[in-house]
Design a protein around this motif. Structure first.
Motif, mmCIF file in Angstrom:
data_model
loop_
_atom_site.group_PDB
_atom_site.id
_atom_site.type_symbol
_atom_site.label_atom_id
_atom_site.label_comp_id
_atom_site.label_asym_id
_atom_site.label_seq_id
_atom_site.Cartn_x
_atom_site.Cartn_y
_atom_site.Cartn_z
ATOM 1 N N LEU A 51 45.873 35.767 35.617
ATOM 2 C CA LEU A 51 45.057 36.854 36.176
ATOM 3 C C LEU A 51 44.743 36.621 37.646
ATOM 4 C CD1 LEU A 51 42.293 38.043 33.667
ATOM 5 C CD2 LEU A 51 44.220 39.329 34.585
ATOM 6 N N SER A 52 44.436 35.382 37.997
ATOM 7 C CA SER A 52 44.059 35.079 39.376
ATOM 8 C C SER A 52 45.231 35.228 40.338
ATOM 9 C CB SER A 52 43.493 33.655 39.475
ATOM 10 O OG SER A 52 44.513 32.682 39.310
ATOM 11 N N ALA A 53 46.451 35.258 39.807
ATOM 12 C CA ALA A 53 47.647 35.367 40.648
ATOM 13 C C ALA A 53 48.297 36.743 40.548
ATOM 14 C CB ALA A 53 48.657 34.288 40.256
ATOM 15 N N SER A 54 47.617 37.721 39.960
ATOM 16 C CA SER A 54 48.173 39.060 39.761
ATOM 17 C C SER A 54 47.448 40.056 40.668
ATOM 18 C CB SER A 54 48.017 39.482 38.297
ATOM 19 O OG SER A 54 48.671 38.562 37.441
ATOM 20 N N ARG A 101 32.827 53.311 45.604
ATOM 21 C CA ARG A 101 34.231 52.915 45.580
ATOM 22 C C ARG A 101 34.737 52.859 47.018
ATOM 23 N NH1 ARG A 101 39.030 54.775 46.528
ATOM 24 N NH2 ARG A 101 40.836 53.942 45.388
ATOM 25 N N THR A 102 35.656 51.909 47.274
ATOM 26 C CA THR A 102 36.218 51.758 48.602
ATOM 27 C C THR A 102 37.719 51.536 48.503
ATOM 28 O OG1 THR A 102 36.196 50.410 50.628
ATOM 29 C CG2 THR A 102 35.722 49.275 48.562
ATOM 30 N N ASP A 103 38.430 51.864 49.594
ATOM 31 C CA ASP A 103 39.866 51.604 49.643
ATOM 32 C C ASP A 103 40.179 50.192 50.114
ATOM 33 O OD1 ASP A 103 40.614 54.125 48.736
ATOM 34 O OD2 ASP A 103 40.570 54.989 50.746
ATOM 35 N N THR A 104 39.141 49.378 50.337
ATOM 36 C CA THR A 104 39.334 47.957 50.616
ATOM 37 C C THR A 104 39.411 47.247 49.269
ATOM 38 O OG1 THR A 104 38.046 48.160 52.644
ATOM 39 C CG2 THR A 104 38.429 45.938 51.819
ATOM 40 N N TRP A 105 40.436 46.429 49.062
ATOM 41 C CA TRP A 105 40.720 45.970 47.715
ATOM 42 C C TRP A 105 41.368 44.601 47.726
ATOM 43 C CZ3 TRP A 105 45.923 45.143 47.736
ATOM 44 C CH2 TRP A 105 46.656 45.847 48.707
ATOM 45 N N GLN A 106 41.441 44.012 46.540
ATOM 46 C CA GLN A 106 42.174 42.772 46.308
ATOM 47 C C GLN A 106 43.287 42.982 45.295
ATOM 48 O OE1 GLN A 106 42.307 40.138 47.884
ATOM 49 N NE2 GLN A 106 43.000 38.446 46.597
ATOM 50 N N VAL A 107 43.079 43.886 44.348
ATOM 51 C CA VAL A 107 44.076 44.217 43.334
ATOM 52 C C VAL A 107 44.339 45.716 43.401
ATOM 53 C CG1 VAL A 107 44.616 44.235 40.871
ATOM 54 C CG2 VAL A 107 43.328 42.322 41.855
ATOM 55 N N ASP A 108 45.602 46.100 43.519
ATOM 56 C CA ASP A 108 45.994 47.499 43.672
ATOM 57 C C ASP A 108 45.317 48.112 44.900
ATOM 58 O OD1 ASP A 108 47.886 47.549 41.602
ATOM 59 O OD2 ASP A 108 46.318 47.819 40.102
ATOM 60 N N VAL A 109 44.732 49.315 44.794
ATOM 61 C CA VAL A 109 44.294 50.001 46.021
ATOM 62 C C VAL A 109 42.845 50.493 45.965
ATOM 63 C CG1 VAL A 109 46.606 50.684 46.705
ATOM 64 C CG2 VAL A 109 45.300 52.165 45.164
ATOM 65 N N ALA A 146 31.727 32.117 50.715
ATOM 66 C CA ALA A 146 31.680 33.324 49.898
ATOM 67 C C ALA A 146 32.350 34.504 50.574
ATOM 68 C CB ALA A 146 30.224 33.677 49.562
ATOM 69 N N ARG A 147 32.630 34.386 51.863
ATOM 70 C CA ARG A 147 33.299 35.465 52.590
ATOM 71 C C ARG A 147 34.798 35.496 52.332
ATOM 72 N NH1 ARG A 147 30.512 33.676 58.141
ATOM 73 N NH2 ARG A 147 31.162 31.705 57.180
ATOM 74 N N ASP A 148 35.313 34.484 51.636
ATOM 75 C CA ASP A 148 36.711 34.483 51.213
ATOM 76 C C ASP A 148 36.829 35.180 49.864
ATOM 77 O OD1 ASP A 148 37.381 32.945 53.445
ATOM 78 O OD2 ASP A 148 37.127 31.051 52.342
ATOM 79 N N TRP A 149 37.903 35.951 49.673
ATOM 80 C CA TRP A 149 38.140 36.509 48.347
ATOM 81 C C TRP A 149 38.247 35.367 47.339
ATOM 82 C CZ3 TRP A 149 37.431 41.039 46.355
ATOM 83 C CH2 TRP A 149 37.582 42.212 47.108
ATOM 84 N N THR A 150 37.489 35.468 46.260
ATOM 85 C CA THR A 150 37.450 34.414 45.242
ATOM 86 C C THR A 150 37.591 35.033 43.862
ATOM 87 O OG1 THR A 150 35.965 33.096 46.626
ATOM 88 C CG2 THR A 150 36.129 32.487 44.311
ATOM 89 N N HIS A 151 38.473 34.468 43.051
ATOM 90 C CA HIS A 151 38.607 34.913 41.663
ATOM 91 C C HIS A 151 37.691 34.056 40.804
ATOM 92 C CE1 HIS A 151 40.486 35.474 37.638
ATOM 93 N NE2 HIS A 151 40.593 36.704 38.090
ATOM 94 N N GLY A 160 41.403 30.515 39.525
ATOM 95 C CA GLY A 160 42.322 30.156 38.464
ATOM 96 C C GLY A 160 42.330 28.701 38.064
ATOM 97 N N SER A 161 41.452 27.881 38.656
ATOM 98 C CA SER A 161 41.494 26.448 38.403
ATOM 99 C C SER A 161 40.164 25.918 37.903
ATOM 100 C CB SER A 161 41.880 25.689 39.673
ATOM 101 O OG SER A 161 43.178 26.033 40.102
#
Length: 270
Positions: A256-259, A55-63, A157-162, A180-181
Motif C-alpha cells: 500500500l505504501s508503494a502504490s 477536497r483538493t487537487d493536491t494529492w499523493q495517490v491518484d488526483v 511532518a512536512r514530508d508525505w508520510t504513509h 511501509g516499515s
C-alpha cells in the motif's frame, strides 16, 4: 475478502479474514452543506467534511486529496470495523508546516475518549521534527489505561508520510508502520558482552503487546475528541484513507505504501 490461517500455540489452526471495510480516496465529493466523500468499499459510510476541510487537487495517490486548515476535520458516522477485534488503518499525511503541538491525523472515537489515535508530536529540542505516535486506550473512560508507542526515528511532518496501524485482536498486539516499515532501534554493543555501551540507551521495538482496545463508535480524520471537547487539529493534507477488517501483514502494508496510481479497492495482494 481474503481468508488466511494462523496457528495458535498448542497447534490449533484458526481461520481469519481480511476485508476492505472502508476506503476514502478523495477523488470525488457529493452534495453541499454538508459535503461528503463516498466510501469506495461500496458502503453508505461516507465521510462528512466539517469547517475548513475541503477536497483538493493536491494529492499523493491518484488526483485528489483532503486539505485541512487546522480547524476542519472529517467524520464517518459509524466506525467501519469493531476496534476491539483485528483491524488495520492506513493513510497518507503531510503537514502544512512544522507542528508546534501534538496534532492528530486519524482517531477512532468513543463517547469519552479515543480508542486509537495516530498523532505527530514535535520534539521539544528540535521543533522542526518530531515523532509519530500511536495511543491505545483499554476502555471508554477518563481513567482508561493508555498504551503509547512512538516511532523509532524523528521525522519531518512536512514530508508525505504513509501511516499504518495494525491491531491484532487475538494476540493483543498493535504495530505502527512508517512508510511501509517497522523500524526498531538497537543499542551499540562494541565489545559484544550483551550490555549496551551507553547505559542510557534503551532498545526499542515498533510494536506494543498485551493491549486491549475498546469498541469505538466513530472515525475522525484531522482531530481527536474527548467527550464534548475536541482538539489536536491537523493542518495539511491527508490522502487515501483505508480501514480493513483483519490485520494486514508487513508485506501488504508495504504494498500500500508503494502504490500511487489506479489502486483497486481490494485487499493488497489479491
Amino acid at each position: 475478502m481474503r481468508l488466511f490461517d494462523r496457528t495458535r500455540s498448542g497447534g490449533e489452526t484458526l481461520q481469519f479474514q481480511q476485508e476492505v471495510a472502508s476506503r476514502w480516496s478523495f477523488e470525488t465529493t457529493e452534495g453541499v452543506d454538508p459535503v461528503t466523500v463516498p466510501d469506495e468499499a461500496g458502503t453508505a459510510n461516507a465521510l462528512t467534511l466539517h469547517g475548513g476541510a475541503v477536497r483538493t487537487d493536491t494529492w499523493q495517490v491518484d488526483v485528489g486529496g483532503l486539505s485541512l486548515d487546522g480547524t476542519g476535520y472529517a467524520t464517518a458516522a459509524t466506525m467501519p470495523v469493531d476496534t476491539s477485534g483485528s483491524f488495520t488503518l492506513t493513510a497518507w499525511a503531510q503537514a502544512a508546516e512544522a507542528p508546534t503541538e501534538s496534532v492528530t491525523v486519524m482517531s477512532a472515537e468513543g463517547g469519552n475518549r479515543p480508542a486509537f489515535q495516530v498523532a505527530f508530536v514535535p520534539d521539544e529540542r528540535y521543533p522542526d521534527v518530531g515523532t509519530w505516535r500511536l495511543s491505545i486506550a483499554d476502555q471508554d473512560a477518563a481513567d482508561a489505561e493508555v498504551a503509547v508507542l512512538d516511532a523509532a526515528e524523528v521525522r519531518d511532518a512536512r514530508d508525505w508520510t504513509h501511516l499504518a496501524l495494525a491491531y491484532d485482536g487475538v494476540t493483543k498486539e498493535a504495530r505502527l508502520y512508517i512508510n511501509g516499515s517497522l523500524l526498531d532501534r538497537a543499542c551499540a554493543d562494541g565489545d559484544g558482552d550483551g550490555v549496551a555501551d551507553d547505559p542510557a540507551c534503551a532498545a526499542w521495538e515498533p510494536w506494543v503487546g498485551n493491549v486491549q482496545a475498546f469498541k469505538a463508535t466513530s472515525f475522525q480524520i484531522g482531530r481527536s475528541r474527548t467527550g464534548p471537547d475536541a482538539g489536536s487539529y491537523f493542518s495539511g493534507l491527508v490522502d487515501d484513507v483505508w480501514v480493513f477488517q483483519g490485520t494486514l501483514s508487513h508485506m501488504q502494508v508495504r504494498m500500500l505504501s508503494a502504490s500511487f496510481f489506479d489502486v483497486p479497492t481490494v485487499v493488497p495482494g489479491t
